[in-house]
Write an enzyme that holds these catalytic residues in place. Structure first.
Site, PDB file in Angstrom:
ATOM      1  N   PHE A 148      30.851  46.429  41.932  1.00 41.29           N
ATOM      2  CA  PHE A 148      31.383  45.143  42.383  1.00 41.29           C
ATOM      3  C   PHE A 148      31.804  45.269  43.851  1.00 41.29           C
ATOM      4  O   PHE A 148      32.529  46.195  44.205  1.00 41.29           O
ATOM      5  CB  PHE A 148      32.570  44.745  41.505  1.00 41.29           C
ATOM      6  N   ASP A 217      38.595  50.657  37.861  1.00 42.09           N
ATOM      7  CA  ASP A 217      38.692  49.201  37.924  1.00 42.09           C
ATOM      8  C   ASP A 217      38.317  48.673  36.533  1.00 42.09           C
ATOM      9  O   ASP A 217      37.166  48.798  36.100  1.00 42.09           O
ATOM     10  CB  ASP A 217      37.739  48.670  39.002  1.00 42.09           C
ATOM     11  N   TYR A 242      42.097  37.035  35.359  1.00 37.20           N
ATOM     12  CA  TYR A 242      41.478  35.726  35.084  1.00 37.20           C
ATOM     13  C   TYR A 242      40.186  35.790  34.283  1.00 37.20           C
ATOM     14  O   TYR A 242      39.577  34.761  34.027  1.00 37.20           O
ATOM     15  CB  TYR A 242      41.255  34.937  36.384  1.00 37.20           C
ATOM     16  N   LYS A 243      39.765  37.001  33.887  1.00 38.72           N
ATOM     17  CA  LYS A 243      38.532  37.108  33.093  1.00 38.72           C
ATOM     18  C   LYS A 243      38.898  37.082  31.608  1.00 38.72           C
ATOM     19  O   LYS A 243      39.330  36.057  31.109  1.00 38.72           O
ATOM     20  CB  LYS A 243      37.775  38.360  33.531  1.00 38.72           C
ATOM     21  N   ARG A 389      23.655  36.138  33.212  1.00 42.78           N
ATOM     22  CA  ARG A 389      24.711  36.885  32.538  1.00 42.78           C
ATOM     23  C   ARG A 389      25.352  35.976  31.496  1.00 42.78           C
ATOM     24  O   ARG A 389      25.760  34.864  31.813  1.00 42.78           O
ATOM     25  CB  ARG A 389      25.743  37.233  33.615  1.00 42.78           C
TER      26      ARG A 389
END
Ligand SMILES: *Cc1c(COP(=O)(O)O)cnc(C)c1O
Length: 430
Positions: A148, A217, A242-243, A389
């Site tokens: 990422f 992470d 927030y995921k 995805r």
């Protein structure tokens, strides 16, 4: 829907939903209708709900949030004003919500703090780890190539500031790249694009052999897969609110440091909130004794309130049950796609221990296909250059959602509906 020829296993999916031990969680999330204007109904006369397969990017809103926010805004802010720091527990929010997240990490409640964004927490922990590095010859930050972007961007900025160098390696070469010059390894536990998962315990062991700390992470892991940081020998981690934690857009992130590793870590952002006694207003900086030393400025209370609702929901679910359902959803999705959407190439590892909670498919026209899906009320996302995805969030994703999503995807591919000009337009956020 013709149930005599149920090639998408819709009927089977419905009975699995009826028997799902997590089925009561769905009503604790706000799931909007599929179409904003013309209402569509299914064969049972119910209005179709959105098929949301993007909880790995922005989790759905817990229904508790609007009322909770209303209370924080009107009563706590509006009426109680400054008294709320003490009376409504505002000052404890970073450690209180951190202790909820700690349950999901198998960590001690005083080892986790909610603060800032993942990017900022990466900066704080990476810099702290490099500053704590005793050896003058260990000057390399090792990252996975293609991880990422914020991970490698922050790492290269930290390298520049500290006079270190950044080295990236392909996942298969990473372990062999650790040597006596490596100062710290930064890894994303579950890859945002492919969904591939690192063997955390194995990697920690290899790094420990070289006495190199690993910073993980956990943005795509927290709330998605069972975690036990002490059992895997994990000492340092950051992750996203927030995921899969459903904390709301731009929710604060978290930071973890094992208690026996904390003492030698100093935050490079020496803000007043991380001081041992912020309200002593001393000229000189003394770090807080605990994980609070990683606070910099005043916590964003409104965002914290929404995150707390999300964390509570996840903490009230059994993560083993969540993961079992995720695997079942994954199997249904990939089997149906293989059967009906042959041109979509699965790039996510199929072995459960080797992946997270989303499935990624490669297709040269993944962008317009994703647009066509969205137009039909199936929300996944696109990751450059050619990946569709689809996120599986067992607290609110139903087996029927997965089966219907593949039915719609197969229709879009068969009719080449994705070729419509409106689906070719690019956007700023993908
Ligand atoms: C989503 C995500 C982030 C988010 O970083 P922010 O600074 O909080 O925006 C970081 N790392 C990974 C691996 C992610 O998936």
């Amino acid at each position: 829907m013709n149930f005599d020829n149920d090639e998408f296993r819709i009927r089977e999916a419905r009975s699995r939903d009826a028997a799902d031990p997590l089925r009561s969680f769905r009503s604790r999330f706000h799931i909007p209708y599929r179409s904003k204007d013309a209402a569509t109904t299914n064969d049972r006369g119910e209005r179709d709900e959105l098929i949301y397969l993007d909880g790995n990017s922005l989790g759905a809103m817990p229904v508790a949030v609007p009322q909770l926010m209303d209370d924080v805004i009107r009563r706590q802010w509006g009426t109680d004003l400054i008294r709320s720091w003490n009376d409504n527990g505002w000052i404890e929010a970073p450690s209180r919500i951190g202790s909820g997240i700690a349950e999901l990490l198998g960590a001690r409640s005083d080892e986790v703090l909610v603060a800032d964004s993942v990017s900022v927490n990466l900066f704080k922990l990476l810099t702290a780890l490099l500053s704590a590095q005793q050896s003058d010859t260990r000057r390399t930050i090792l990252c996975e190539a293609g991880s990422f972007p914020t991970d490698t961007h922050v790492a290269s900025g930290v390298a520049r500031l500290t006079g270190c160098r950044l080295m990236t390696a392909a996942p298969e070469d990473l372990a062999a790249s650790v040597d006596d010059q490596t100062a710290v390894i930064l890894l994303s536990h579950i890859h945002y694009r492919t969904g591939a998962r690192w063997d955390m315990a194995g990697m920690n062991r290899q790094a420990a052999r070289h006495s190199v700390p690993v910073l993980w992470d956990l943005s795509h892991s927290i709330g998605a897969v069972p975690l036990n940081l002490p059992a895997t020998g994990t000492q340092y981690a950051v992750g996203c609110g927030y995921k899969y934690l459903n904390g709301g857009p731009g929710a604060p992130a978290f930071l973890y440091a094992a208690s026996d590793c904390l003492q030698h870590l100093a935050s490079p952002l020496q803000g007043w909130m991380g001081h041992a006694d912020p309200f002593a207003f001393e000229d000189s900086y003394r770090p807080a004794a605990g994980i609070e030393r990683f606070l910099a400025g005043t916590p964003p209370i409104l965002s914290m309130a929404a995150l707390e609702a999300g964390v509570r929901l996840s903490a009230s679910a059994d993560m083993q049950v969540v993961w079992t359902k995720s695997c079942e959803l994954f199997d249904l999705l990939t089997e149906l796609v293989a059967e009906h959407c042959g041109s979509m190439e699965l790039i996510t590892p199929t072995k459960p221990a080797a992946r997270g909670s989303h499935a990624s498919f490669r297709h040269p026209h993944a962008w317009p296909i994703n647009k066509a899906l969205i137009a039909r009320g199936v929300i996944g996302d696109f990751r450059t250059p050619d990946v569709l995805r689809l996120g599986l969030t067992p607290l609110y994703t139903r087996f029927e959602d997965v089966a219907q999503a593949v039915r719609i995807l197969s229709h879009i591919l068969k009719t080449e509906e994705w070729r419509r000009p409106e689906y070719q337009q690019t956007a700023r956020v993908t």
